[in-house]
Scaffold this motif. Structure first.
Motif, PDB file in Angstrom:
ATOM      1  N   VAL A 133       0.854  -1.189   0.000  1.00 55.81           N
ATOM      2  CA  VAL A 133       0.000   0.000   0.000  1.00 55.81           C
ATOM      3  C   VAL A 133       0.889   1.239   0.000  1.00 55.81           C
ATOM      4  O   VAL A 133       1.663   1.441   0.936  1.00 55.81           O
ATOM      5  CB  VAL A 133      -0.900   0.027   1.263  1.00 55.81           C
ATOM      6  N   LYS A 191     -10.841 -10.454   6.881  1.00 50.82           N
ATOM      7  CA  LYS A 191     -11.542 -10.939   5.694  1.00 50.82           C
ATOM      8  C   LYS A 191     -12.933 -11.520   6.008  1.00 50.82           C
ATOM      9  O   LYS A 191     -13.214 -12.701   5.752  1.00 50.82           O
ATOM     10  CB  LYS A 191     -10.666 -11.963   4.961  1.00 50.82           C
ATOM     11  N   TYR A 207      -0.134   0.688  10.957  1.00 55.26           N
ATOM     12  CA  TYR A 207      -0.540   0.382  12.327  1.00 55.26           C
ATOM     13  C   TYR A 207       0.481   0.981  13.290  1.00 55.26           C
ATOM     14  O   TYR A 207       1.675   0.850  13.069  1.00 55.26           O
ATOM     15  CB  TYR A 207      -0.528  -1.128  12.567  1.00 55.26           C
ATOM     16  N   GLN A 229      -2.766 -14.292  11.732  1.00 56.29           N
ATOM     17  CA  GLN A 229      -3.165 -12.972  11.253  1.00 56.29           C
ATOM     18  C   GLN A 229      -2.868 -11.877  12.282  1.00 56.29           C
ATOM     19  O   GLN A 229      -3.166 -12.018  13.464  1.00 56.29           O
ATOM     20  CB  GLN A 229      -4.669 -12.956  10.922  1.00 56.29           C
TER      21      GLN A 229
HETATM   22  C1  G1P Z   1      -3.508  -7.403   4.736  1.00 59.48           C
HETATM   23  C2  G1P Z   1      -4.142  -7.441   6.136  1.00 59.48           C
HETATM   24  C3  G1P Z   1      -5.523  -6.821   6.110  1.00 59.48           C
HETATM   25  C4  G1P Z   1      -5.454  -5.415   5.570  1.00 59.48           C
HETATM   26  C5  G1P Z   1      -4.782  -5.413   4.186  1.00 59.48           C
HETATM   27  C6  G1P Z   1      -4.543  -3.993   3.701  1.00 59.48           C
HETATM   28  O1  G1P Z   1      -4.239  -8.269   3.906  1.00 59.48           O
HETATM   29  O2  G1P Z   1      -4.192  -8.780   6.580  1.00 59.48           O
HETATM   30  O3  G1P Z   1      -6.082  -6.805   7.398  1.00 59.48           O
HETATM   31  O4  G1P Z   1      -6.742  -4.856   5.495  1.00 59.48           O
HETATM   32  O5  G1P Z   1      -3.515  -6.075   4.216  1.00 59.48           O
HETATM   33  O6  G1P Z   1      -4.054  -3.994   2.401  1.00 59.48           O
HETATM   34  P1  G1P Z   1      -3.637  -8.837   2.515  1.00 59.48           P
HETATM   35  O7  G1P Z   1      -3.737  -7.718   1.530  1.00 59.48           O
HETATM   36  O8  G1P Z   1      -2.220  -9.227   2.778  1.00 59.48           O
HETATM   37  O9  G1P Z   1      -4.502  -9.990   2.141  1.00 59.48           O
END
Ligand code: G1P
Length: 270
Positions: A133, A191, A207, A229
């Protein structure tokens, strides 16, 4: 609250969505113009006051750390050619932050990868920044999260509203708005289905966590996708000590996909 000095960046994944290129180039080093994606995350961390980046890598990811370290052969070559600007540009990148590398030997999930940084964090509150991100401009994102949490003496997470059909792709928080207008988070679900989702507010990937999170990660059983998780540990901590939720004010790019990487490239070029 003490100064937030350290940020953990989990970067141990295999980048399967970017195969075949990720067979030899870590996805965090894929270029946005002439800059690797991870440089944006590190610059955002530095804007937030971070002094040390803890990279959670697998043994194929060493080039990420190399990118932030001086290369004396290259420097000697550039000096010989009188390329002062290039030398200065590289120096700036190399002095952004101290880079510490820790290893995640098995891909057991995001929570587990953060746990691998426990010794390096040394008991301080710390940031976690997911490198898939990117948030622009760099003075929004982590900086906004750190400043607001410090002001309100709380731990916290950056949030983004998501449409119903996307709830099951994210960690979703359970929150209430307090009389001061802040989001106060009491739990989180990784999820969820539309029916299970406690709100439409997703964990965005920034975070500010208390060091006690490690104890809670250690106690987690496998959750969504059969993985340990981070969201489940956040859920446990938030039930005891609520977290502050900060709505993101920056522009988000999902560089975990080839489309997102092109999108940010064209955004910056425009
Ligand atoms: C991860 C986290 C999720 C978060 C997300 C943001 O998920 O586990 O809680 O909302 O990143 O991008 P992932 O994208 O690795 O499935």
């Amino acid at each position: 609250m003490t100064k937030i000095r350290k940020a953990v960046i989990p970067a141990a994944g295999y980048g399967t969505r970017f195969l075949p290129i990720t067979k030899v180039i870590p996805k965090e080093l894929l270029p946005i113009g002439n800059k690797p994606a991870i440089q944006y995350v590190v610059e955002e961390a530095v804007e937030a006051g971070i002094e040390e980046i803890i990279l959670v890598c697998n043994p194929h990811k060493i080039p990420i750390a190399d990118f932030f370290r001086p290369d004396r052969y290259l420097n000697r070559f550039l000096e010989g050619k009188g390329k002062e600007k290039e030398i200065e540009d590289l120096k700036r990148i190399e002095s952004l932050a101290r880079i510490t590398v820790v290893y995640q030997e098995e891909a057991l999930g995001l929570g587990h990868s953060i746990l691998c940084a426990e010794d390096a964090v040394e008991g301080e509150p710390f940031l976690v920044m997911l490198p898939d991100v990117l948030i622009l401009p760099s003075h929004t994102g982590a900086k906004q999260l750190v400043e607001e949490c410090q002001q309100k003496m709380a731990w916290g997470v950056l949030l983004e509203k998501v449409p119903k059909e996307k709830l099951s792709s994210y960690g979703i928080v359970k929150s209430v708005i307090n009389p001061q207008g802040d989001f106060v988070i009491h739990g989180a679900v990784e999820k969820p289905t539309i029916e299970e989702a406690p709100s439409d507010l997703s964990l965005l990937g920034r975070y500010l966590l208390p060091a006690e999170i490690f104890k809670y990660i250690n106690e987690q059983k496998k959750g969504a996708k059969g993985e340990i998780q981070l969201t489940d540990a956040i859920n446990s901590v938030a039930q005891k000590t609520p977290a502050l939720g900060i709505l993101n004010s920056g522009k988000i790019f999902d560089v975990g996909t080839p489309e997102g990487l092109s999108e940010i490239y064209f955004h910056l070029k425009a």
